[in-house]
Design an enzyme around this catalytic site. Structure first.
Site, mmCIF file in Angstrom:
data_model
loop_
_atom_site.group_PDB
_atom_site.id
_atom_site.type_symbol
_atom_site.label_atom_id
_atom_site.label_comp_id
_atom_site.label_asym_id
_atom_site.label_seq_id
_atom_site.Cartn_x
_atom_site.Cartn_y
_atom_site.Cartn_z
ATOM 1 N N ILE A 196 0.846 -1.198 0.000
ATOM 2 C CA ILE A 196 0.000 0.000 0.000
ATOM 3 C C ILE A 196 0.881 1.248 0.000
ATOM 4 O O ILE A 196 1.014 1.929 1.008
ATOM 5 C CB ILE A 196 -0.952 0.021 1.225
ATOM 6 C CG1 ILE A 196 -1.623 -1.336 1.416
ATOM 7 C CG2 ILE A 196 -2.000 1.113 1.058
ATOM 8 C CD1 ILE A 196 -2.660 -1.371 2.529
ATOM 9 N N PRO A 197 1.515 1.530 -1.142
ATOM 10 C CA PRO A 197 2.286 2.770 -1.201
ATOM 11 C C PRO A 197 1.331 3.957 -1.107
ATOM 12 O O PRO A 197 0.160 3.844 -1.474
ATOM 13 C CB PRO A 197 2.955 2.703 -2.575
ATOM 14 C CG PRO A 197 2.128 1.766 -3.372
ATOM 15 C CD PRO A 197 1.533 0.788 -2.403
ATOM 16 N N HIS A 198 1.825 5.088 -0.595
ATOM 17 C CA HIS A 198 0.939 6.243 -0.463
ATOM 18 C C HIS A 198 1.745 7.526 -0.386
ATOM 19 O O HIS A 198 2.915 7.519 -0.007
ATOM 20 C CB HIS A 198 0.052 6.114 0.779
ATOM 21 C CG HIS A 198 0.818 5.812 2.036
ATOM 22 N ND1 HIS A 198 1.195 4.527 2.381
ATOM 23 C CD2 HIS A 198 1.288 6.599 3.021
ATOM 24 C CE1 HIS A 198 1.859 4.541 3.525
ATOM 25 N NE2 HIS A 198 1.941 5.796 3.947
ATOM 26 N N GLY A 199 1.104 8.612 -0.730
ATOM 27 C CA GLY A 199 1.777 9.902 -0.656
ATOM 28 C C GLY A 199 0.769 11.010 -0.466
ATOM 29 O O GLY A 199 -0.311 10.994 -1.047
#
Lengths: 153, 468
Positions: free
Chosen positions: A65-68
């Site tokens: 779950i990459p996020h930015g």
């Protein structure tokens, strides 16, 4: 936070071919840009990379779950990709990743919406039926339906 | 049914705190076990475990890779693992927790501890046993005391330069007085705020603090503050528990609806209904105390003194102490003098008794006597508890008589105490205590009376008991 509400079938990729996590993320961000969620790819990608640098977002069960949170993002959104072949994500349980949820939230959004989305998804991942349904979804519409179960739980 | 509790926490793993919590909940559900999980993750502490829940729990699972505030589980069976373990093997963890026996850890906890630790334990046991409004009041008082102590002692420091030195603007004495006054100004506010906090948790804090600040401003003093704290707390709790809103509005409840509505109601009550009668009551009390004749003052000192020794750190003691400190804020210093003198005598008196007699105390008690002396000189009345607990019928009346005499004498000698704590140490600050010498005499006489009475009442020990 209604997750299925900030997804759309055009940013759900089934059988995405990518040879690294960077490539997978980049392809998904491209999709988000096409759909108008992202205004400045560079800025958003930098935010994602910075987060990955702090520690892996591969939370296990073959899911990352990459996020930015970035002002390159215009509106909150979640993209999903099932990868054609597993890629290494330096995961918590050592397994390569086949499912990617990418979360984007504008910098100006108050609070920690991106974390709440992340938490909701990862909690649901602990349920076997959710993992199975997600794996077996054949169309983007199916995926959306599975995601709706997060919002309903 | 056995009840389990768990805490999950992870400093780096983005979501493992929550995954571990979910896994534990699922596993418990499968086994039909009740579980509550506190999460300490990226969005802060959620689902916090309460003291009652911890007391009732069969065992506690800590699945954490960081500090999970474990002090609060002292004496409970604990299964401790990393967060990852709970994700992978939640089932086994539940089994392990269920298999824990209460005695397992309890046995290791009860090893003979030293005296001061024992006093601490008795104190915390007693506060754990408190319930209902009294618990909330004590909780408010316990948050207030450090403020009063800090503020009061700093004001006392300004008296180093003379009682009226602070009137010279820009001097150190003036600065110290300013600091102390700010602290004292917060006293009622914090009392009220934390009574409400104890009742209703976070949503109670804002209305409680504001109600307390209003009470100060309206002159309703600590009586008004206690009232506003309870009103704010119970009202906030009522709204929290009984007001059901559509899901979309639910998140607005703790940050907007409860504070707004509760503060409005409490504020209006304070300003238009409660403030005036309470401030009249406070004024009457203050006037009465200020203009009290010597006989009445001595009687007050005797009563407050006896209260200090009745339960040593318990509710009656705290009631007398709270009144003493609250009156400092109204510039009435005599009752505090009686309270501190009376609070110091029980441990000092018992210490003297252990020094004086070879036959009435065993070796362990004689050792304890030395520690009690130090605690007594520091105005920690609880130092007498272990003696009182061992032999209440003889020890408590002896302490009460000694304390009543110390309190009465302090009033008779016209002693004033301008700081709310400090024992012998505050007496070293010039001007903090008026009539220091006579004050020491009052304490000494009280302590000696307690010692003599204990020695007269206690029977000699047998040779075998003495060496124990």
């Amino acid at each position: 936070m209604n997750i299925s509400g900030i997804m759309n079938k055009n940013i759900i990729f089934l059988g995405l071919s990518a040879s690294s996590r960077e490539e997978a993320v980049r392809a998904m961000v491209d999709g988000m840009t096409r759909e108008g969620y992202v205004a400045d790819q560079k800025k958003y990608l930098a935010a994602i990379r910075e987060r990955e640098g702090k520690g892996t977002t591969g939370i296990g069960y073959g899911v990352a779950i990459p996020h930015g949170k970035s002002d390159g993002v215009k509106a909150p959104c979640v993209a999903y990709a099932r990868l054609a072949a597993p890629v290494d994500w330096n995961s918590f349980d050592g397994k390569p990743v086949t499912s990617v949820f990418l979360i984007g939230v504008p910098e100006k959004n108050a609070g920690n919406d991106h974390l709440k989305i992340l938490i909701a998804i990862s909690k649901r991942l602990m349920h076997e039926d959710f993992r199975k349904n997600l794996e077996q979804a054949k169309t983007p519409e199916d995926v959306l339906k599975v995601i709706q179960s997060i919002d309903e739980s | 049914m056995k009840k389990l509790l768990a805490v999950t926490a992870c400093p780096t793993g983005i979501a493992h705190t929550y995954m571990a919590a979910e896994a534990l909940q699922q596993a418990a559900k499968k086994k039909d076990v009740s579980i509550k999980v506190e999460t300490r993750g990226s969005v802060g502490v959620e689902n916090r475990l309460t003291e009652e829940e911890i007391a009732e729990a069969h065992a506690i699972i800590i699945a954490a890779d960081m500090d999970a505030d474990e002090e609060r589980f002292k004496g409970k069976p604990v299964v401790r693992v990393g967060a990852g373990e709970a994700i992978k093997a939640a089932d086994q963890l539940i089994d392990r927790a269920l298999a824990m026996k209460a005695s397992e850890t309890a046995a290791t906890q009860s090893k003979p501890s030293d005296y001061v630790e024992n006093v601490q334990k008795l104190k915390s046991e007693r506060s754990a046993g408190r319930t209902g409004p009294y618990k909330h009041l004590m909780s408010g008082v316990s948050f207030m005391i450090p403020i009063v102590v800090a503020g009061g002692l700093i004001i006392a420091c300004s008296f180093l330069f003379g009682i009226y030195a602070f009137q010279q603007e820009g001097t150190l004495a003036w600065g110290l007085k300013k600091i102390g006054d700010s602290a004292m100004g917060l006293m009622v506010t914090v009392l009220s705020g934390y009574i409400a906090y104890s009742i209703a948790d976070r949503p109670g804090l804002a209305p409680g603090l504001i109600g307390g600040a209003l009470s100060s401003a309206l002159g309703a003093g600590f009586l008004g503050g206690i009232f506003s704290g309870f009103l704010a707390g119970y009202l906030a709790k009522l709204l929290k528990d009984k007001l059901h809103l559509p899901k979309s509005l639910e998140s607005l409840k703790p940050i907007l609806i409860i504070p707004f509505v509760t503060t409005l109601v409490v504020g209006l009550m304070m300003v238009f209904v409660i403030g005036t009668p309470f401030s009249m009551l406070m004024n009457a009390l203050v006037d009465w105390l200020k203009n009290m004749g010597t006989a009445n003052a001595i009687l007050l000192g005797v009563i407050m003194g006896a209260m200090m020794a009745t339960d040593m750190g318990g509710p009656i003691n705290k009631a007398a102490y709270t009144v003493g400190t609250a009156l400092i804020a109204s510039s009435i210093y005599a009752p505090m003098a009686a309270v501190m003198a009376a609070g110091m005598t029980p441990p000092i008196g018992l210490a003297i008794a252990t020094f004086a007699s070879k036959k009435k105390f065993n070796r362990e008690e004689k050792e304890a006597g030395k520690a009690a002396l130090v605690l007594g000189l520091s105005f920690i009345t609880e130092g007498a508890i272990p003696f009182a607990a061992a032999d209440p019928i003889r020890v408590i009346p002896s302490c009460m008589v000694g304390s009543a005499i110390a309190g009465g004498l302090a009033e008779a000698f016209g002693c004033l105490l301008r700081a709310p704590h400090g024992g012998l140490f505050v007496m070293l600050i010039p001007n903090a205590v008026s009539n220091v010498f006579l004050y020491l005499v009052a304490i000494a006489i009280g302590a000696v009376v307690t010692a003599l009475m204990v020695l007269a009442l206690k029977k000699d020990k047998t040779q075998e008991q003495l060496t124990k």
